[in-house]
Design a protein around this motif. Structure first.
Motif, PDB file in Angstrom:
ATOM      1  N   GLN A  63      67.047 -64.794 -15.559  1.00  0.00           N
ATOM      2  CA  GLN A  63      67.951 -63.780 -15.161  1.00  0.00           C
ATOM      3  C   GLN A  63      69.085 -64.618 -16.583  1.00  0.00           C
ATOM      4  N   TYR A  64      70.026 -64.594 -16.194  1.00  0.00           N
ATOM      5  CA  TYR A  64      71.211 -65.478 -18.006  1.00  0.00           C
ATOM      6  C   TYR A  64      72.118 -64.432 -17.312  1.00  0.00           C
ATOM      7  N   ALA A  65      72.614 -65.279 -18.528  1.00  0.00           N
ATOM      8  CA  ALA A  65      74.481 -65.435 -18.266  1.00  0.00           C
ATOM      9  C   ALA A  65      74.889 -64.165 -18.988  1.00  0.00           C
ATOM     10  N   ASP A  66      75.928 -63.389 -18.455  1.00  0.00           N
ATOM     11  CA  ASP A  66      76.721 -62.274 -18.716  1.00  0.00           C
ATOM     12  C   ASP A  66      77.289 -63.184 -19.538  1.00  0.00           C
ATOM     13  N   LEU A  67      77.898 -62.620 -21.388  1.00  0.00           N
ATOM     14  CA  LEU A  67      78.979 -63.707 -21.719  1.00  0.00           C
ATOM     15  C   LEU A  67      80.149 -62.739 -22.559  1.00  0.00           C
ATOM     16  N   PRO A  68      80.414 -61.205 -22.107  1.00  0.00           N
ATOM     17  CA  PRO A  68      80.919 -60.822 -23.520  1.00  0.00           C
ATOM     18  C   PRO A  68      82.117 -61.500 -24.091  1.00  0.00           C
ATOM     19  N   PHE A  69      82.146 -62.276 -23.184  1.00  0.00           N
ATOM     20  CA  PHE A  69      83.853 -62.254 -23.611  1.00  0.00           C
ATOM     21  C   PHE A  69      83.706 -64.198 -24.832  1.00  0.00           C
ATOM     22  N   ILE A  70      82.088 -64.275 -24.788  1.00  0.00           N
ATOM     23  CA  ILE A  70      82.498 -65.347 -25.282  1.00  0.00           C
ATOM     24  C   ILE A  70      82.342 -64.797 -27.058  1.00  0.00           C
ATOM     25  N   GLY A  71      82.715 -65.741 -28.246  1.00  0.00           N
ATOM     26  CA  GLY A  71      81.482 -64.902 -29.222  1.00  0.00           C
ATOM     27  C   GLY A  71      81.002 -65.667 -29.741  1.00  0.00           C
ATOM     28  N   LYS A  72      80.406 -65.414 -30.561  1.00  0.00           N
ATOM     29  CA  LYS A  72      79.035 -66.372 -30.868  1.00  0.00           C
ATOM     30  C   LYS A  72      79.551 -67.312 -31.738  1.00  0.00           C
ATOM     31  N   ASN A  73      78.608 -68.226 -31.161  1.00  0.00           N
ATOM     32  CA  ASN A  73      79.101 -69.759 -31.511  1.00  0.00           C
ATOM     33  C   ASN A  73      80.197 -69.974 -32.040  1.00  0.00           C
TER      34      ASN A  73
END
Length: 239
Positions: A106-116
């Protein structure tokens, strides 16, 4: 793990005639609750041990028709304490199927965090300061699965309490948590006053009945057994 077992049992309940779980290690190393593995097998689900998928094969019309698999064998231990599974050369075989349900990790769903924006590990979890639980972004704190990876609820709760204290300090407070009313700890009894007793079995819905429904599988304790269980020490099997 648990997601694979849940997916398999659900597939059976919505009409699948046969369900197979393909697993690259042995059942005793499967990171799923043992009782759920047993319940799945009781319901007729086959767990194919020491087998790993290689590729999906379609029927030429965009639908999967089979999986190319390969036999595995156990080798040395890895960092998790489990033995590594390695391919057995030349052991490839085809498994005819109608549907595939991928249930791998599984993985974290982080659409609210920009890359880096926030430092992440190679597993996709947040990098935090273990002393105050702050991420690499100033003023942003994290805990639970997004830091630890898949783990138990009590660890996430503990992280939340620690983070609450450090956030309060960060905002200028004293970091003291309101712990509520103090609980009196009972005295320790002598060993000869302790009675050892295994947990009573719970009533279960029969396999042939439960695999056709989404009703509760575990029906709970008989009233007298429930009363007896309530007398058990919360720290071990003593009561």
């Amino acid at each position: 793990g648990n997601t694979a077992i849940d997916s398999a049992r659900t597939a059976l309940r919505i009409g699948a005639e046969k369900v197979i779980v393909v697993y690259r290690r042995t059942i005793d190393q499967m990171p799923a609750y043992f009782e759920e593995i047993v319940e799945a097998q009781e319901e007729g689900i086959e767990i194919m041990e020491l087998v790993a998928p290689v590729q999906f094969v379609d029927d030429g019309n965009g639908r999967v028709k089979s999986i190319e698999c390969i036999r595995m064998e156990l080798s040395d231990f890895d960092s998790s304490g489990r033995r590594k599974s390695v391919e057995v050369k030349g052991s490839n075989f085809m498994l005819d199927i109608d549907y595939v349900i991928p249930a791998v990790s599984q993985y974290a769903d982080l659409p609210f965090i920009g890359k880096n924006e926030i430092g992440q590990t190679k597993w996709g979890t947040f990098v935090t300061n273990p002393e105050n639980m702050m991420t690499t972004m100033e003023g942003v704190f994290a805990g639970g699965d997004i830091v630890r990876g898949p783990e138990d609820v009590i660890s996430a709760i503990a992280d939340g309490k620690k983070a609450a204290s450090t956030i309060d300090l960060y905002l200028g407070g004293n970091g003291l948590l309101n712990k509520g009313q103090k609980i009196e700890i009972p005295k320790v009894y002598d060993e000869d006053e302790i009675v050892y007793h295994k947990q009573f079995d719970k009533d279960m819905l029969p396999p042939n009945q439960r695999k056709k429904t989404f009703e509760e599988v575990v029906l709970g304790f008989h009233k007298l057994n429930a009363i007896a269980e309530s007398m058990r020490c919360l720290h071990c099997e003593r009561r």
